[in-house]
Design an enzyme around this catalytic site. Structure first.
Site, PDB file in Angstrom:
ATOM      1  N   HIS A 181      -4.584   4.000   9.225  1.00  0.00           N
ATOM      2  CA  HIS A 181      -3.858   2.764   8.944  1.00  0.00           C
ATOM      3  C   HIS A 181      -2.437   2.907   9.490  1.00  0.00           C
ATOM      4  O   HIS A 181      -1.784   3.929   9.271  1.00  0.00           O
ATOM      5  CB  HIS A 181      -3.846   2.526   7.436  1.00  0.00           C
ATOM      6  CG  HIS A 181      -3.040   1.342   7.020  1.00  0.00           C
ATOM      7  ND1 HIS A 181      -3.091   0.140   7.695  1.00  0.00           N
ATOM      8  CD2 HIS A 181      -2.166   1.164   5.995  1.00  0.00           C
ATOM      9  CE1 HIS A 181      -2.280  -0.715   7.101  1.00  0.00           C
ATOM     10  NE2 HIS A 181      -1.712  -0.124   6.073  1.00  0.00           N
ATOM     11  N   CYS A 205      -4.868  -3.218   2.350  1.00  0.00           N
ATOM     12  CA  CYS A 205      -4.906  -2.568   3.672  1.00  0.00           C
ATOM     13  C   CYS A 205      -6.165  -1.729   3.882  1.00  0.00           C
ATOM     14  O   CYS A 205      -6.524  -1.430   5.012  1.00  0.00           O
ATOM     15  CB  CYS A 205      -3.671  -1.704   3.871  1.00  0.00           C
ATOM     16  SG  CYS A 205      -2.148  -2.625   3.706  1.00  0.00           S
ATOM     17  N   ASN A 219       2.444  -3.061  10.751  1.00  0.00           N
ATOM     18  CA  ASN A 219       1.359  -2.890   9.785  1.00  0.00           C
ATOM     19  C   ASN A 219       0.657  -4.242   9.596  1.00  0.00           C
ATOM     20  O   ASN A 219       1.249  -5.162   9.033  1.00  0.00           O
ATOM     21  CB  ASN A 219       1.974  -2.381   8.469  1.00  0.00           C
ATOM     22  CG  ASN A 219       0.968  -2.232   7.361  1.00  0.00           C
ATOM     23  OD1 ASN A 219      -0.145  -2.743   7.425  1.00  0.00           O
ATOM     24  ND2 ASN A 219       1.369  -1.550   6.306  1.00  0.00           N
TER      25      ASN A 219
HETATM   26  O1  UT7 Z   1       0.195  -0.903   4.136  1.00  0.00           O
HETATM   27  C1  UT7 Z   1       0.503  -0.741   2.797  1.00  0.00           C
HETATM   28  C2  UT7 Z   1       0.970   0.616   2.539  1.00  0.00           C
HETATM   29  N1  UT7 Z   1       2.394   0.650   2.688  1.00  0.00           N
HETATM   30  C3  UT7 Z   1       2.988   1.783   3.032  1.00  0.00           C
HETATM   31  O2  UT7 Z   1       2.348   2.756   3.306  1.00  0.00           O
HETATM   32  C4  UT7 Z   1       4.498   1.836   3.003  1.00  0.00           C
HETATM   33  C5  UT7 Z   1       4.944   3.214   2.555  1.00  0.00           C
HETATM   34  N2  UT7 Z   1       6.393   3.305   2.472  1.00  0.00           N
HETATM   35  C6  UT7 Z   1       7.180   3.399   3.562  1.00  0.00           C
HETATM   36  O3  UT7 Z   1       6.704   3.358   4.676  1.00  0.00           O
HETATM   37  C7  UT7 Z   1       8.658   3.626   3.344  1.00  0.00           C
HETATM   38  O4  UT7 Z   1       8.901   3.924   1.986  1.00  0.00           O
HETATM   39  C8  UT7 Z   1       9.529   2.399   3.769  1.00  0.00           C
HETATM   40  C9  UT7 Z   1       9.520   2.272   5.279  1.00  0.00           C
HETATM   41  C10 UT7 Z   1       9.023   1.141   3.111  1.00  0.00           C
HETATM   42  C11 UT7 Z   1      10.987   2.616   3.336  1.00  0.00           C
HETATM   43  O5  UT7 Z   1      11.476   3.828   3.879  1.00  0.00           O
HETATM   44  P1  UT7 Z   1      12.201   4.890   2.934  1.00  0.00           P
HETATM   45  O6  UT7 Z   1      12.647   5.981   3.786  1.00  0.00           O
HETATM   46  O7  UT7 Z   1      11.254   5.219   1.796  1.00  0.00           O
HETATM   47  O8  UT7 Z   1      13.455   4.077   2.414  1.00  0.00           O
HETATM   48  P2  UT7 Z   1      13.923   3.814   0.920  1.00  0.00           P
HETATM   49  O9  UT7 Z   1      13.116   2.759   0.283  1.00  0.00           O
HETATM   50  O10 UT7 Z   1      14.076   5.129   0.200  1.00  0.00           O
HETATM   51  O11 UT7 Z   1      15.373   3.247   1.172  1.00  0.00           O
HETATM   52  C12 UT7 Z   1      16.422   4.063   1.745  1.00  0.00           C
HETATM   53  C13 UT7 Z   1      17.592   3.175   2.082  1.00  0.00           C
HETATM   54  C14 UT7 Z   1      17.975   2.217   0.971  1.00  0.00           C
HETATM   55  O12 UT7 Z   1      19.392   2.096   0.987  1.00  0.00           O
HETATM   56  P3  UT7 Z   1      20.289   2.885  -0.072  1.00  0.00           P
HETATM   57  O13 UT7 Z   1      19.840   2.425  -1.414  1.00  0.00           O
HETATM   58  O14 UT7 Z   1      20.019   4.334   0.187  1.00  0.00           O
HETATM   59  O15 UT7 Z   1      21.668   2.456   0.292  1.00  0.00           O
HETATM   60  C15 UT7 Z   1      17.378   0.921   1.398  1.00  0.00           C
HETATM   61  O16 UT7 Z   1      18.074  -0.191   0.888  1.00  0.00           O
HETATM   62  O17 UT7 Z   1      17.248   2.362   3.206  1.00  0.00           O
HETATM   63  C16 UT7 Z   1      17.546   1.007   2.908  1.00  0.00           C
HETATM   64  N3  UT7 Z   1      16.657   0.135   3.642  1.00  0.00           N
HETATM   65  C17 UT7 Z   1      16.941  -0.317   4.870  1.00  0.00           C
HETATM   66  N4  UT7 Z   1      18.003  -0.137   5.662  1.00  0.00           N
HETATM   67  C18 UT7 Z   1      17.993  -0.748   6.857  1.00  0.00           C
HETATM   68  C19 UT7 Z   1      15.440  -0.337   3.271  1.00  0.00           C
HETATM   69  N5  UT7 Z   1      14.939  -1.107   4.234  1.00  0.00           N
HETATM   70  C20 UT7 Z   1      15.856  -1.116   5.243  1.00  0.00           C
HETATM   71  C21 UT7 Z   1      15.897  -1.735   6.499  1.00  0.00           C
HETATM   72  N6  UT7 Z   1      16.972  -1.524   7.275  1.00  0.00           N
HETATM   73  N7  UT7 Z   1      14.896  -2.519   6.950  1.00  0.00           N
END
Ligand code: UT7
Length: 317
Positions: free
Chosen positions: A244, A110, A274
């Site tokens: 970004h 990215c 993204n």
């Molecule tokens: O361009 C490259 C650089 N990339 C980035 O900068 C990405 C950086 N990271 C992020 O933006 C965030 O970490 C994400 C958007 C990827 C994820 O958000 P988060 O708040 O960190 O969620 P998490 O991974 O801690 O997951 C929390 C919960 C999980 O469920 P449980 O285990 O708490 O039951 C996930 O399974 O959210 C769940 N989850 C979703 N739920 C509904 C993960 N993806 C989804 C989804 N819809 N699409």
């Protein structure tokens, strides 16, 4: 010697995929994606290759610069979703444009476009390069695991390009790498060798969201401070920041840490998602064409991503 931006261009494929569309494919919702990421919809290519999207952004940038492809001295393309390993994306674009200059690709995920812009500035400083085309183009939809809700809702397709030349606009530029293969990876996949005995990870995006999130927040804040110091200005003097477009929460946190109003951060993540290396040039092109930029405005561009890597620059418009 510094550089100036002669023209910018961008291209987004026509098909829009909404969060509601994705909720039909994986267990997710418009509410979760909007709250946790800030994306409402993204564009996805149905019949255009990465090179075809890159060519469209490149032609838009050339038109804005008032140049024909023959005027180009160099093409640098950043991508993690090229149509082929060989020829490179930039070589394909050179052929499609009918340009005659050298062309090479660069991969820093990215952050790739800003690595490429920094590289273009180095070639221009070396001398002998008048017009350099810098491209960020991605068809990430081909690399995503469409059954993985933690990644397939985040990314989109698109392309952006700048034509740059010797000038005085670039006040600061920096590139950064912190090698790490657990936070964010796309394996090259298939192994043809009958002699190689190890299993390879499949060809798809795998991301540890939280680890990448923490890296992103830290880098965005620190890179903008370091860039301002390099340019001899304070962050408050920046008129615009083009970050970004990975997550509105990352951008909000950065604005708060830098004590800058969120209105200074250009955002299109809600519409585009993204688009990896295409994210910054698409955003910058939209801002440039919006009529909001005034002569003399100080604009920081800042990106982060796989590598792990980050890069940024400050432009005086
Ligand atoms: O361009 C490259 C650089 N990339 C980035 O900068 C990405 C950086 N990271 C992020 O933006 C965030 O970490 C994400 C958007 C990827 C994820 O958000 P988060 O708040 O960190 O969620 P998490 O991974 O801690 O997951 C929390 C919960 C999980 O469920 P449980 O285990 O708490 O039951 C996930 O399974 O959210 C769940 N989850 C979703 N739920 C509904 C993960 N993806 C989804 C989804 N819809 N699409």
């Amino acid at each position: 010697m510094s550089i100036q931006i002669l023209g910018t261009g961008a291209y987004l494929p026509e098909k829009t995929v909404t969060n509601d569309d994705l909720a039909q494919m994986v267990e997710t919702s418009d509410e979760w994606i909007m709250q946790r990421v800030g994306i409402r919809e993204r564009r996805v290519s149905v019949n255009e290759t990465t090179a075809e999207m890159a060519e469209k952004a490149a032609r838009n940038a050339l038109d804005a610069a008032g140049l024909e492809p023959e005027a180009l001295d160099l093409i640098i393309a950043a991508t993690v979703s090229s149509d082929s390993i060989c020829p490179s994306l930039s070589a394909r674009v050179q052929m499609m444009l009918g340009a005659h200059c050298p062309a090479f690709d660069l991969n820093s995920a990215c952050s790739g476009f800003l690595f490429a812009l920094d590289t273009a500035a180095a070639f221009i400083a070396r001398g002998g390069y008048q017009h350099v085309l810098v491209i960020g183009a991605e068809r990430l939809s081909r690399v995503l695991d469409w059954t993985d809700r933690s990644t397939c809702v985040i990314f989109g397709d698109g392309s952006g390009a700048f034509v740059v030349a010797p000038g005085e606009q670039l006040l600061a530029s920096r590139i950064y790498t912190q090698g790490n293969d657990s936070a964010l990876s796309i394996s090259a996949g298939q192994n043809n060798s009958p002699f190689f005995a190890r299993e390879l990870a499949p060809y798809k995006v795998v991301m540890n969201g939280q680890e990448t999130f923490k890296f992103a927040v830290r880098r965005l804040e620190e890179d903008i401070k370091l860039l301002c110091a390099q340019a001899g200005i304070t962050p408050e003097q920046l008129d615009w920041i083009v970050p970004h477009q990975a997550n509105t929460r990352i951008i909000d946190l950065c604005a708060r840490r830098l004590k800058l109003p969120i209105e200074k951060f250009y955002m299109n993540i809600e519409r585009c998602g993204n688009t990896s290396s295409a994210s910054v040039p698409i955003s910058f092109d939209e801002l440039a064409r919006s009529g909001k930029l005034k002569k003399g405005d100080l604009i920081a561009m800042s990106a982060f991503g796989g590598g792990l890597s980050s890069a940024g620059c400050i432009i005086k418009w």
